[in-house]
Write a protein that holds these residues in place. Sequence first.
Motif, PDB file in Angstrom:
ATOM      1  N   ALA A  33       0.832  -1.207   0.000  1.00  0.00           N
ATOM      2  CA  ALA A  33       0.000   0.000   0.000  1.00  0.00           C
ATOM      3  C   ALA A  33       0.867   1.258   0.000  1.00  0.00           C
ATOM      4  O   ALA A  33       0.591   2.219  -0.731  1.00  0.00           O
ATOM      5  CB  ALA A  33      -0.931  -0.001   1.206  1.00  0.00           C
ATOM      6  N   ALA A  44       2.287   2.001  -3.370  1.00  0.00           N
ATOM      7  CA  ALA A  44       1.330   2.673  -4.263  1.00  0.00           C
ATOM      8  C   ALA A  44       1.270   4.165  -3.952  1.00  0.00           C
ATOM      9  O   ALA A  44       1.192   5.008  -4.850  1.00  0.00           O
ATOM     10  CB  ALA A  44      -0.057   2.040  -4.104  1.00  0.00           C
ATOM     11  N   TRP A  45       1.342   4.477  -2.674  1.00  0.00           N
ATOM     12  CA  TRP A  45       1.318   5.881  -2.239  1.00  0.00           C
ATOM     13  C   TRP A  45       2.538   6.623  -2.777  1.00  0.00           C
ATOM     14  O   TRP A  45       2.421   7.705  -3.367  1.00  0.00           O
ATOM     15  CB  TRP A  45       1.289   5.896  -0.711  1.00  0.00           C
ATOM     16  N   GLU A  96       2.459   7.224  -6.546  1.00  0.00           N
ATOM     17  CA  GLU A  96       1.584   8.344  -6.930  1.00  0.00           C
ATOM     18  C   GLU A  96       2.258   9.690  -6.654  1.00  0.00           C
ATOM     19  O   GLU A  96       2.137  10.626  -7.445  1.00  0.00           O
ATOM     20  CB  GLU A  96       0.268   8.246  -6.155  1.00  0.00           C
ATOM     21  N   LEU A  97       2.978   9.755  -5.543  1.00  0.00           N
ATOM     22  CA  LEU A  97       3.678  11.000  -5.211  1.00  0.00           C
ATOM     23  C   LEU A  97       4.830  11.254  -6.179  1.00  0.00           C
ATOM     24  O   LEU A  97       5.087  12.400  -6.568  1.00  0.00           O
ATOM     25  CB  LEU A  97       4.216  10.943  -3.779  1.00  0.00           C
ATOM     26  N   ALA A 109      -3.329  16.841  -4.886  1.00  0.00           N
ATOM     27  CA  ALA A 109      -2.232  15.925  -5.216  1.00  0.00           C
ATOM     28  C   ALA A 109      -1.979  14.944  -4.072  1.00  0.00           C
ATOM     29  O   ALA A 109      -1.821  13.743  -4.295  1.00  0.00           O
ATOM     30  CB  ALA A 109      -0.969  16.738  -5.513  1.00  0.00           C
ATOM     31  N   ARG A 153      -4.740  12.435  -3.834  1.00  0.00           N
ATOM     32  CA  ARG A 153      -4.663  11.406  -4.862  1.00  0.00           C
ATOM     33  C   ARG A 153      -3.762  10.260  -4.412  1.00  0.00           C
ATOM     34  O   ARG A 153      -4.065   9.074  -4.617  1.00  0.00           O
ATOM     35  CB  ARG A 153      -4.121  12.036  -6.140  1.00  0.00           C
ATOM     36  N   ALA A 154      -2.655  10.612  -3.777  1.00  0.00           N
ATOM     37  CA  ALA A 154      -1.723   9.584  -3.296  1.00  0.00           C
ATOM     38  C   ALA A 154      -2.357   8.763  -2.177  1.00  0.00           C
ATOM     39  O   ALA A 154      -2.240   7.532  -2.147  1.00  0.00           O
ATOM     40  CB  ALA A 154      -0.434  10.245  -2.812  1.00  0.00           C
ATOM     41  N   GLU A 155      -3.045   9.444  -1.284  1.00  0.00           N
ATOM     42  CA  GLU A 155      -3.663   8.706  -0.183  1.00  0.00           C
ATOM     43  C   GLU A 155      -4.792   7.814  -0.686  1.00  0.00           C
ATOM     44  O   GLU A 155      -5.039   6.738  -0.133  1.00  0.00           O
ATOM     45  CB  GLU A 155      -4.184   9.674   0.873  1.00  0.00           C
ATOM     46  N   ALA A 180      -4.770   6.221  -3.480  1.00  0.00           N
ATOM     47  CA  ALA A 180      -4.115   5.010  -4.002  1.00  0.00           C
ATOM     48  C   ALA A 180      -3.748   4.081  -2.855  1.00  0.00           C
ATOM     49  O   ALA A 180      -3.879   2.857  -2.970  1.00  0.00           O
ATOM     50  CB  ALA A 180      -2.869   5.402  -4.798  1.00  0.00           C
ATOM     51  N   TRP A 181      -3.302   4.677  -1.768  1.00  0.00           N
ATOM     52  CA  TRP A 181      -2.940   3.896  -0.572  1.00  0.00           C
ATOM     53  C   TRP A 181      -4.162   3.173  -0.030  1.00  0.00           C
ATOM     54  O   TRP A 181      -4.121   1.971   0.227  1.00  0.00           O
ATOM     55  CB  TRP A 181      -2.360   4.862   0.455  1.00  0.00           C
ATOM     56  N   ARG A 182      -5.252   3.881   0.087  1.00  0.00           N
ATOM     57  CA  ARG A 182      -6.480   3.270   0.606  1.00  0.00           C
ATOM     58  C   ARG A 182      -6.976   2.175  -0.335  1.00  0.00           C
ATOM     59  O   ARG A 182      -7.442   1.127   0.105  1.00  0.00           O
ATOM     60  CB  ARG A 182      -7.579   4.326   0.753  1.00  0.00           C
ATOM     61  N   GLU A 191      -5.334   0.256  -2.230  1.00  0.00           N
ATOM     62  CA  GLU A 191      -4.518  -0.951  -2.088  1.00  0.00           C
ATOM     63  C   GLU A 191      -4.855  -1.692  -0.798  1.00  0.00           C
ATOM     64  O   GLU A 191      -4.897  -2.930  -0.769  1.00  0.00           O
ATOM     65  CB  GLU A 191      -3.032  -0.564  -2.091  1.00  0.00           C
ATOM     66  N   LEU A 192      -5.122  -0.933   0.258  1.00  0.00           N
ATOM     67  CA  LEU A 192      -5.473  -1.570   1.533  1.00  0.00           C
ATOM     68  C   LEU A 192      -6.844  -2.226   1.454  1.00  0.00           C
ATOM     69  O   LEU A 192      -7.066  -3.306   2.009  1.00  0.00           O
ATOM     70  CB  LEU A 192      -5.472  -0.528   2.661  1.00  0.00           C
ATOM     71  N   GLN A 200      -7.197  -5.872  -0.036  1.00  0.00           N
ATOM     72  CA  GLN A 200      -6.703  -7.056   0.658  1.00  0.00           C
ATOM     73  C   GLN A 200      -7.533  -7.309   1.919  1.00  0.00           C
ATOM     74  O   GLN A 200      -7.874  -6.380   2.631  1.00  0.00           O
ATOM     75  CB  GLN A 200      -5.231  -6.868   1.039  1.00  0.00           C
TER      76      GLN A 200
END
Lengths: 159, 159
Positions: free
Chosen positions: A122, A125-126, A129-130, B118, B121-123, B125-127, B129-130, B133
């Motif tokens: 995860a 992925a963060w 994106e950054l 911005a 957007r990154a966060e 992507a993080w969410r 991915e979490l 799973q």
Amino acid sequence: MKMSEGVEWALHCCLTLVWLGDETAVPTSTLAAAFDIPSHYLNKFLQALVRADILVSTAGAKGGFRLARKPEKITLLDVVTAIEGSDGAFRCAEIRRRGAGAAAKPGEFALPCGIAIAMGRAEAAWRRELAAQTILDLVKAAPPAGAERMRCWYAPRAR
Amino acid sequence: MKMSEGVEWALHCCLTLVWLGDETAVPTSTLAAAFDIPSHYLNKFLQALVRADILVSTAGAKGGFRLARKPEKITLLDVVTAIEGSDGAFRCAEIRRRGAGAAAKPGEFALPCGIAIAMGRAEAAWRRELAAQTILDLVKAAPPAGAERMRCWYAPRAR
DNA sequence: GCGATGCTACTCGGATAAAAACTGTCCGAGTGGCATCGG
DNA sequence: CCGATGCCACTCGGACAGTTTTTATCCGAGTAGCATCGC
């Protein structure tokens, strides 16, 4: 899990440095005044950006900061890492090896903890994106009015 | 930007609850002993999981915790959100409106801060991915030896 | 013998301190520019 | 008039307190099971 507000400050400062151009070095006090934040504290974060080769600083009169690279060569990940450090938010303490897991057969923990892998996926992925966005992208996305007003406000201060 | 170690604890506990089966409720003290972590402190995080409808608790003798849903219905994002809260790591303080930005024309800040977009957007992507799973995925990925040893260790304690 | 009742042991749950990290502030080292002085 | 020199103001840089978040601990409310007592 809270990110330091210094990240927001640093990004705004980078954006401002682009707007004000590369002709003159901008001192901490000016950047702090632009956003009404404590200058001595902002200085702390600008130092971190210097250590990360994102800014360069010049001392003495007419000194200050300017970008070390072109805006398209500075990613948001660079700035975040400079302020927050390179360590990820999640840190596996390997608690599986303690307590009931202490009597594990050797080699059982050869492959890394599945939880750490999942969390790492995860965070990757963060980071991806950054890393895909640069300061230049922010400049393009920002409304021109803000840049113009910032320049007008700065003009009489530039000596 | 450091994530609470409670997240790691919570995930390991969910995994353990799957291994030990849904027959008996497992008390905090047992889970704490399994990983050699302070039980009273672990209890704090288990409470958070109950509030998030990830675990259910039963009081009194033979009480304890068990999963509120099937392992495939619990995502890693559910657990992380339960422990860390739903607020993102980056919080836009809108510093662009202060200082030199205070004299902005009305409507100039109608659209949100590009930096916040911005980072958001990154966060996201993080969410994403979490959320992709689940606890069941962790169970499948973990080596069977760990589950077996945990069950053998737990067996004499189950009354 | 059977049921109701009181008790005890065990659990969760939230309220309460200690520690760490983040936030905010300060003063010293160093540098560039400018005025002054000498040639 | 031109150049070298000394001084001063301004800047960055790192060291020093205050405050909020995280970590750790404790005790009280409540419940299930069991022993006891009464019928």
